[in-house]
Design an enzyme around this catalytic site. Structure first.
Site, mmCIF file in Angstrom:
data_model
loop_
_atom_site.group_PDB
_atom_site.id
_atom_site.type_symbol
_atom_site.label_atom_id
_atom_site.label_comp_id
_atom_site.label_asym_id
_atom_site.label_seq_id
_atom_site.Cartn_x
_atom_site.Cartn_y
_atom_site.Cartn_z
ATOM 1 N N ARG A 258 -25.899 -5.950 5.557
ATOM 2 C CA ARG A 258 -25.298 -7.251 5.257
ATOM 3 C C ARG A 258 -25.522 -8.265 6.383
ATOM 4 O O ARG A 258 -25.334 -9.449 6.186
ATOM 5 C CB ARG A 258 -23.800 -7.084 4.999
ATOM 6 C CG ARG A 258 -23.479 -5.973 4.012
ATOM 7 C CD ARG A 258 -22.019 -5.922 3.652
ATOM 8 N NE ARG A 258 -21.732 -6.894 2.610
ATOM 9 C CZ ARG A 258 -20.499 -7.166 2.164
ATOM 10 N NH1 ARG A 258 -19.464 -6.568 2.704
ATOM 11 N NH2 ARG A 258 -20.319 -8.046 1.223
ATOM 12 N N LYS B 107 0.841 -1.191 0.000
ATOM 13 C CA LYS B 107 0.000 0.000 0.000
ATOM 14 C C LYS B 107 0.880 1.246 0.000
ATOM 15 O O LYS B 107 1.856 1.329 0.730
ATOM 16 C CB LYS B 107 -0.908 0.010 1.235
ATOM 17 C CG LYS B 107 -2.197 -0.761 1.069
ATOM 18 C CD LYS B 107 -3.134 -0.496 2.232
ATOM 19 C CE LYS B 107 -4.489 -1.127 1.995
ATOM 20 N NZ LYS B 107 -5.435 -0.825 3.080
ATOM 21 N N GLU C 55 -19.791 -8.852 8.592
ATOM 22 C CA GLU C 55 -20.903 -8.231 9.311
ATOM 23 C C GLU C 55 -21.876 -9.267 9.878
ATOM 24 O O GLU C 55 -22.425 -9.065 10.967
ATOM 25 C CB GLU C 55 -21.645 -7.272 8.373
ATOM 26 C CG GLU C 55 -20.840 -6.044 7.974
ATOM 27 C CD GLU C 55 -19.918 -6.283 6.785
ATOM 28 O OE1 GLU C 55 -19.217 -5.339 6.380
ATOM 29 O OE2 GLU C 55 -19.903 -7.427 6.268
#
Length: 638
Positions: A397, A282, A369
């Site tokens: 979700r 990243k 979730e």
């Protein structure tokens, strides 16, 4: 930088004509362009800097858009947008009427599947692969998924199906794991690069399949299969993917075009489910982001890449997320039963300080979730008091778990719903438009709608001290600046309050009462000054303050409900139901978000476009009821 080579790339067809040295030059220019572009508009940064070479390699090897590439989450697709003809529109990124920060099918034919929520790419790519087979089309389907998104159970559900050999057969799909913090494997080296190229090549593939056909049905088959798996497992972490039916290749350096391109070319010719493990970094190529990829995950606004992110000269207002984070720590200090839960949104949901102070009571469950909700239910069954910090749009979700595991058992789980209402630049996929509607219909679940920072803290305390499921919804960003009072005081359960009384007497005009749910209280108060209307701060979408509603209905000529949520099934609908149940025929105007997905853009502009600023509220009331106009009131059934 002049971007001389990048300026010649108008579609992936252009980059396929480049030599390897030119591709490397293109990668350098593309990374610099991404950095400069995000510096002008804000947006996701670290993830996009990390996918430059992978994006180039994918469009170089595959015949896009005929071949399908599905990007999981999609926040890492700025290089993809630039290479697919949208470079000159990048200055409109995440602005009203401009480019989306995520892939959208209606934006480009290269965006083959709309994404923004996590862990969906593999399912979509497998669907596309089977569709190609049924239609007789020789196209490839590729899913690009990060190691974080791979923690979502849906990704493994998809691979479990994609690798199945029965029925329609295994899918001809390539899953690329973009492992950008080396959480799955050790650092790559020459041996891993060599193994990746070897395992993706024809010799290994043909030898592997040939051995299968010769040994199948003999006692040696199972031994050979296990020997291969365990031997590969000594040097590569792919055994789990092999068990799911995928041929594992990697890990390889995701910033080395000389390794990426030939490996992808080999895999393009392979049939069946393939899994390529790519390791990237990243923030790659920008030292500040490499050093702190979390901080540089996204830029909230413009910045100078030469200087990096800088603290504002004046301290920003306290955000609702910060109010929640402070409350969580204070409540945890007061009640040792409290447990904080987040599905991979520690920073976004304000749990950084809580994790530091209460590490044993902090749980980041990953992008999961469904598990987060049922995990909270399990804690509650044992007498603990779980607080699930979750974005409004992400709770969708875990909806079945909320009903089946929490509500039916009436467990005391607190749902701290951040990003409720309009979210701005992230657009329709993140807009918290539906939570009031989808929560208030569930038995046992209550919904609080605080109007400001002080009420948010009191609402959270109120919710925590209940013995049933309670959601507290609050928006992204700051409120009006009403600082929370110290302590852990509560609101009166199920009671609203009148914040402004109309001064109109009978015969002077229509007496209007505005019923505000949440932060729209303040534009409602501003509109009421122009209308001389009464304003009620309702505070609770469920249970409603039915007594207050009835009182206002009897003393006013019309009611107006205002909410930063969908009108269909929302708080206004609840007020209408309450009026009907009480036999009251008072005219009702419902203001809120329309039956449409809210696009990305500046939150204030979006509120105004949807008539939820002070001017819009005033205009809607005047259009419906006139100003002033004496009303002949209908009979009231007492």
């Amino acid at each position: 930088m002049t971007f001389a080579l990048l300026n010649t790339i108008h579609s992936p067809a252009d980059l396929r004509r480049l030599s390897m040295p030119e591709l490397r030059t293109l990668a350098t220019e593309l990374r610099e362009f991404v950095l400069a572009s995000v510096g002008r508009t804000g947006g996701h940064l670290s993830s996009n800097l990390g996918t430059v070479e992978l994006t180039i390699a994918l469009h170089y090897v595959f015949n896009t858009p005929f071949d399908r590439i599905v990007w999981d989450v999609g926040h890492q697709t700025y290089p993809h947008k630039i290479l697919t003809g949208r470079k000159d529109r990048m200055d409109t990124l995440r602005q009203l009427g401009g480019l989306s920060g995520f892939p959208r099918r209606d934006e480009s034919e290269y965006d083959t599947f709309g994404t923004a929520h996590s862990s969906t790419s593999i399912s979509a790519a497998i669907g596309m692969a089977h569709a190609a087979r049924l239609k007789g089309e020789n196209r490839r389907a590729v899913a690009v998924i990060g190691d974080g998104a791979l923690t979502g159970g849906m990704a493994f559900e998809a691979m479990n199906h994609g690798g199945a050999t029965g029925g329609a057969g295994a899918a001809d799909v390539l899953v690329i794991l973009n492992d950008n913090d080396m959480s799955i494997s050790p650092p790559v080296g020459a041996l891993n690069k060599h193994l990746a190229r070897l395992m993706s090549g024809n010799f290994y593939s043909k030898a592997r399949e040939g051995a299968k056909s010769v040994l199948k049905g003999t006692p040696l088959y199972e031994f050979a299969k296990r020997f291969e798996e365990h031997t590969k497992g000594m040097v590569v972490p792919g055994t789990i993917f092999e068990e799911l039916g995928f041929t594992y290749v990697g890990p390889i350096d995701g910033h080395d075009l000389g390794s990426l391109i030939p490996t992808l070319e080999n895999l393009r010719e392979r049939t069946g489910p393939q899994f390529l493990h790519v390791v990237t970094k990243k923030g790659y190529g920008y030292k500040l982001a490499e050093a702190d990829p979390v901080q540089y995950h996204a830029a909230s606004g413009k910045f100078d890449p030469a200087e990096g992110f800088k603290k504002p000269s004046t301290p920003p207002k306290l955000s609702f997320t910060q109010v929640f984070g402070q409350w969580l720590c204070d409540m945890a200090a007061a009640d040792e039963r409290l447990v904080g839960i987040t599905p991979a949104m520690r920073e976004g949901s304000g749990l950084v300080e809580f994790e530091k102070r209460f590490p044993k009571r902090y749980h980041d469950v990953g992008i999961a979730e469904q598990h987060a909700v049922t995990f909270a239910a399990g804690l509650a069954c044992e007498g603990l008091k779980p607080v699930l910090a979750i974005y409004s749009t992400f709770l969708q979700r875990g909806y079945d778990q909320l009903i089946h595991d929490v509500a039916i058992q009436n467990l005391p789980v607190v749902l701290a719903l951040d990003r409720a209402g309009i979210v701005g630049a992230d657009g329709a996929t993140h807009c918290g438009a539906f939570d009031i509607a989808y929560l208030r219909c569930i038995p046992n679940v209550s919904v609080l709608t605080p109007a400001d920072e002080d009420e948010c803290r009191k609402s959270l305390t109120t919710a925590f001290r209940q013995n049933h499921p309670v959601a507290v919804r609050y928006p992204r960003g700051a409120g009006v600046g009403r600082l929370p009072e110290a302590g852990l005081s509560e609101l009166s359960w199920g009671r609203g309050e009148v914040r402004r009384e109309s001064t109109l007497a009978a015969g002077q005009g229509r007496r209007i009462a505005l019923l505000a749910f949440g932060t729209v209280l303040y534009p409602a108060l501003a509109a009421a000054d122009k209308l001389d209307a009464t304003v009620a701060n309702m505070r609770f979408a469920k249970p409603l303050d039915a007594a207050l509603i009835a009182e206002l209905a009897r003393s006013h000529d019309a009611l107006v409900t205002i909410e930063e949520g969908c009108i269909a099934g929302g708080a206004g609908s609840a007020v209408g139901e309450a009026l009907h149940a009480a036999g009251l025929a008072t005219p009702l105007l419902q203001l809120g978000l329309p039956d449409a997905f809210i696009e990305h853009g500046d939150p204030a502009k979006l509120l105004a476009l949807n008539g939820l600023d002070a001017t819009g509220i005033e205009q809607a009331v005047r259009k419906r009821f006139g100003s002033p106009l004496v009303l002949v009131r209908p009979a009231v059934n007492d």
